[in-house]
Design an enzyme around this catalytic site. Structure first.
Site, PDB file in Angstrom:
ATOM      1  N   LYS A 500      38.986  26.977 -22.042  1.00  0.00           N
ATOM      2  CA  LYS A 500      39.077  25.576 -21.608  1.00  0.00           C
ATOM      3  C   LYS A 500      39.715  25.466 -20.218  1.00  0.00           C
ATOM      4  CE  LYS A 500      39.343  23.675 -26.381  1.00  0.00           C
ATOM      5  NZ  LYS A 500      38.391  22.562 -26.455  1.00  0.00           N
ATOM      6  N   THR A 601      34.328  16.712 -27.709  1.00  0.00           N
ATOM      7  CA  THR A 601      34.236  15.300 -28.081  1.00  0.00           C
ATOM      8  C   THR A 601      35.283  14.502 -27.320  1.00  0.00           C
ATOM      9  OG1 THR A 601      35.615  15.776 -30.005  1.00  0.00           O
ATOM     10  CG2 THR A 601      33.232  15.584 -30.378  1.00  0.00           C
ATOM     11  N   LYS A 605      35.354  10.494 -25.618  1.00  0.00           N
ATOM     12  CA  LYS A 605      36.395   9.468 -25.789  1.00  0.00           C
ATOM     13  C   LYS A 605      36.865   8.956 -24.431  1.00  0.00           C
ATOM     14  CE  LYS A 605      37.895  12.249 -29.677  1.00  0.00           C
ATOM     15  NZ  LYS A 605      38.904  13.288 -30.032  1.00  0.00           N
TER      16      LYS A 605
HETATM   17  C1  LIG Z   1      39.017  14.604 -29.701  1.00  0.00           C
HETATM   18  C2  LIG Z   1      40.203  15.403 -30.015  1.00  0.00           C
HETATM   19  C3  LIG Z   1      40.169  16.790 -29.843  1.00  0.00           C
HETATM   20  C4  LIG Z   1      38.978  17.513 -29.280  1.00  0.00           C
HETATM   21  O1  LIG Z   1      39.059  17.512 -27.862  1.00  0.00           O
HETATM   22  P1  LIG Z   1      38.107  18.441 -26.976  1.00  0.00           P
HETATM   23  O2  LIG Z   1      38.427  18.011 -25.595  1.00  0.00           O
HETATM   24  O3  LIG Z   1      36.711  18.094 -27.356  1.00  0.00           O
HETATM   25  O4  LIG Z   1      38.474  19.842 -27.262  1.00  0.00           O
HETATM   26  C5  LIG Z   1      41.307  17.521 -30.153  1.00  0.00           C
HETATM   27  N1  LIG Z   1      42.426  16.920 -30.614  1.00  0.00           N
HETATM   28  C6  LIG Z   1      42.499  15.576 -30.774  1.00  0.00           C
HETATM   29  C7  LIG Z   1      43.766  14.966 -31.260  1.00  0.00           C
HETATM   30  C8  LIG Z   1      41.390  14.777 -30.489  1.00  0.00           C
HETATM   31  O5  LIG Z   1      41.469  13.459 -30.665  1.00  0.00           O
END
Ligand SMILES: *Cc1c(COP(=O)(O)O)cnc(C)c1O
Length: 757
Positions: A500, A601, A605
């Site tokens: 990442k 995901t 958001k």
């Molecule tokens: C959405 C979410 C993730 C996933 O994030 P990525 O950027 O897709 O890895 C991890 N932890 C929490 C608390 C989330 O809301």
């Protein structure tokens, strides 16, 4: 009298206004429980069982009120009695039933399944302490058990119990249910969480998250993903996985029989989606139950199971594709190991010369994904790019055997939690501008007509600013940090992992620190915020946290720089914190090494809340860019094909990049006198060496482009109107990333379950 007044009298024999906040929280639990009692379950002949080792559901109070359609009314009643609903929400502990994107996906999916009126339950385990609660000391990650069960909550113990036969003992489970309320639905589904009454937290060593990994009766559901860096830890994971699927399989068979199945037609009554390979043992377990308990012959049991189970792949990272030594499986359940050997023989007979598709390899190790693909009826990737990579490389040989069983279903997020609940200000603005229809159909595209509308753009800016204020309050309360709410809020929150590339953003910070010291002061101050946990056994990830925290301290104490640049690491990033971060962000950092992030995901958001994405062409980022157009995202870095080639040909040499004049001083600053005066020499030196000699996830390959594009982004931010227009277009195009769209696709392509209306 309002309904809450009446409830207060009934429950506490006092006026609502005289209650303490924790009592008001309990009152709302009762209110919701009463409503749920009046709602039947969704039903129908065929039912979905979504099996997942994790459900990162977040706090449920406000989401349940919202889905029940009574949030505003309850808020008003509480206001009248002198309570602030957000303070009441703070009373609830966040369930620690998941740790990252995979678990959050499962949470969004069960919300959408219920909101679309489909009969379908989540199935998992009731972990007592989740992963761990993260805090920082000496700029390092520290651990405490994440207690969440020590208060009244939404879990309801059922009277269902099953027997799970392990090699040396049989355990009796208890089933807990959490009601899953769809949006404005009058029926509901459930999250089914299995547990053991004998679990005993007193085996946890004081002040840590260590415990005796061999005491299965006492430890089985204590933690999510207990440290598996040794054999006992790996076996404990197999115990957990088998316990989950055995209970779930017994439950679904029992329920199917209640609905009229004669077992031979079980596949008409139940479909099982497995969220990654962790629940793969459901395949041999179903075969075991169908043969031993229900008298079917082996081949019929195999056939029925193969028509019921569908597999979602979440990763191409070799280390994340699960394999278990057969002798471990034998030590947990000889019967399951035996069935896996039989399945392996079937495959070895059918495909004798194809090592790549075998279940058990030459080291007598079982490959969970192979079981799931051969003996399930569907395999899906989680974005277009990820599915293409599966078909063309990772699972190529399987794809050639079963081309019709492969699907590409780009992930999504529920707008109930991530827009309506997380961002009521933006939701209200959307209602005013495009009407309320989006709350039902997730279609925000009407907003495109307002991209030149000064009034709407200025309101969009005001909402962003209000959310920065809310984030500032949260950070102040949460960890005593204050941030400048007039700064550019630039956020990377997700699990800490080299792929990442949090380390790449850390190197950018080193660049910016020196640039500011050289006199190039940013026009608008910048706040870079990180959040995320590192797995306890993942040393380099902890070193990266340490580097970032040390940089944060260095910068905060440097008056030449601190007015212009601030680095914050949010402690214990979870769903509660996420809400503040996604809604306040101007910039969304989605900078994974191309090909490595299956979907993401978090990216969605941020997008729906109007942040602009800084991205590599990885996972679902590609589809975000397709939708908003090149003017409204910032793309950099090598593309997936090139990266896949570099791995195949082992053609990346970190040192070649390190030696470049623009890069060397940034990497070497990790072990500079300034940082060593603050940080831990062992951690900083190890990370420095790793970046020069290994850099397995190629942070250095894209670093120069990354620095250049970040500078461009900050410069573009100065044109506030143009910037907010980009944000607004991102929100407008986010409809595709609603998990309702995804669940409809799963149902059309894989599940074929009838809506219950
Ligand atoms: C959405 C979410 C993730 C996933 O994030 P990525 O950027 O897709 O890895 C991890 N932890 C929490 C608390 C989330 O809301």
């Amino acid at each position: 009298m309002t309904q809450l007044d009446t409830l207060a009298q009934d429950k506490f024999n006092r006026d609502l206004a005289d209650l303490e906040q924790p009592e008001v929280y309990k009152l709302l639990l009762d209110l919701i429980a009463k409503k749920v009692d009046q709602m039947p379950l969704f039903s129908g002949k065929k039912k979905i069982y979504y099996f997942s080792a994790e459900f990162l559901i977040g706090k449920l109070l406000s989401n349940n009120l919202l889905n029940l359609g009574i949030y505003d009314q309850v808020k008003a009643e509480l206001d009248q009695a002198g309570f602030n609903i957000e303070e009441i929400e703070d009373e609830e502990n966040e369930p620690s039933l998941g740790n990252g994107g995979l678990g959050r996906l499962a949470a969004c999916f069960i919300d959408s399944i219920a909101s679309l009126g489909l009969p379908g339950d989540g199935v998992g385990l009731n972990y007592h302490f989740g992963l761990f609660q993260q805090y920082f000391e000496d700029n390092q990650q520290q651990y405490r058990p994440d207690t969440w069960l020590d208060q009244e909550n939404f879990l309801k113990k059922s009277d269902k119990h099953f027997q799970v036969p392990f090699k040396d003992f049989t355990l009796t489970s208890s089933l807990y249910d959490i009601a899953v309320l769809g949006y404005q639905q009058d029926k509901h589904n459930r999250l089914r969480l299995f547990d053991l009454d004998t679990v005993d937290s007193s085996i946890i060593e004081d002040g840590s998250i260590s415990f005796d990994k061999t005491d299965i009766e006492k430890n089985l559901t204590l933690f999510l993903y207990p440290d598996d860096s040794d054999a006992d830890g790996e076996k404990l994971r197999i115990y957990q996985q088998y316990f989950m699927v055995s209970n779930g399989a017994q439950l679904l068979i029992q329920e199917a029989i209640e609905r009229g199945s004669n077992i031979h037609d079980l596949a008409d009554y139940a479909v099982v989606q497995i969220n990654d390979t962790h629940p793969t043992l459901i395949i041999p377990e179903l075969i075991r139950l169908l043969t031993t308990d229900h008298g079917l012959d082996f081949m019929e049991a195999v056939k029925i199971t193969s028509q019921m189970v569908a597999f979602t792949n979440h990763t191409i990272l070799a280390e994340a594709l699960e394999t278990w030594p057969m002798n471990y499986l034998e030590s947990v359940s000889p019967e399951i190991a035996d069935i896996i050997r039989k399945l392996d023989s079937i495959i070895k007979e059918s495909y004798p010369n194809q090592a790549s598709v075998q279940i058990i390899d030459e080291n007598d190790t079982a490959h969970m994904a192979s079981i799931a693909i051969h003996f399930g009826f569907s395999t899906n990737g989680v974005s277009q790019l990820h599915t293409d990579i599966l078909k063309q490389s990772t699972l190529k040989d399987f794809y050639e055997l079963y081309p019709d069983e492969f699907h590409g279903l780009t992930n999504g997020i529920t707008f109930r939690r991530w827009l309506m609940d997380a961002n009521p200000e933006l939701s209200a603005l959307l209602d005013r501008v495009i009407g309320e229809e989006w709350r039902q159909d997730s279609d925000l595209s009407e907003l495109m007509n307002y991209q030149e509308d000064d009034q709407v753009l200025s309101e969009f800016s005001q909402v962003k600013h209000a959310n920065k204020e809310a984030l500032a309050h949260f950070l102040q309360d949460h960890q005593g940090v204050s941030i400048n709410t007039d700064s550019i809020v630039d956020v990377q929150v997700k699990r800490i992992h080299e792929y990442k590339r949090q380390q790449m953003l850390a190197l950018y910070i080193i660049h910016k620190y020196h640039d500011i010291k050289a006199g190039n002061k940013p026009e608008t101050p910048i706040t870079i915020i990180f959040g995320g946990k590192a797995a306890p056994a993942y040393t380099i990830a902890q070193d990266i946290i340490h580097l970032i925290l040390s940089l944060s301290e260095l910068i905060a104490n440097d008056p030449e720089v601190s007015d212009y640049l601030q680095v914050v690491f949010v402690e214990n990033y979870n769903v509660t914190a996420a809400r503040y971060l996604f809604t306040a962000a101007d910039i969304s950092e989605q900078i994974s090494l191309a090909s490595k992030e299956a979907s993401g995901t978090g990216n969605m958001k941020f997008m729906v809340n109007g942040a602009v994405t800084l991205m590599t062409l990885d996972g679902a980022n590609v589809e975000i860019a397709d939708r908003v157009g090149q003017d409204n995202v910032y793309i950099f870095g090598k593309e997936a094909q090139e990266i896949v080639r570099l791995y195949d040909e082992e053609d990346y040499v970190a040192r070649d990049y390190y030696e470049q004049a623009a890069i060397k001083p940034l990497v070497d600053f990790i072990v500079s006198d300034e940082l060593l005066a603050i940080g831990n020499s062992e951690r900083l030196n190890r990370l420095h060496q790793d970046m020069i000699n290994k850099d397995y996830f190629m942070a250095l390959i894209d670093l120069e482009e990354f620095i250049a594009i970040k500078e461009k982004m900050y410069a573009d931010y100065q044109d506030e109107k143009a910037w907010r227009k980009k944000g607004l277009i991102n929100t407008a195009q986010a409809g595709f990333f609603s998990s309702d769209r995804v669940i409809n696709e799963y149902n059309d392509q894989i599940w074929h379950v009838q809506v219950d209306d």
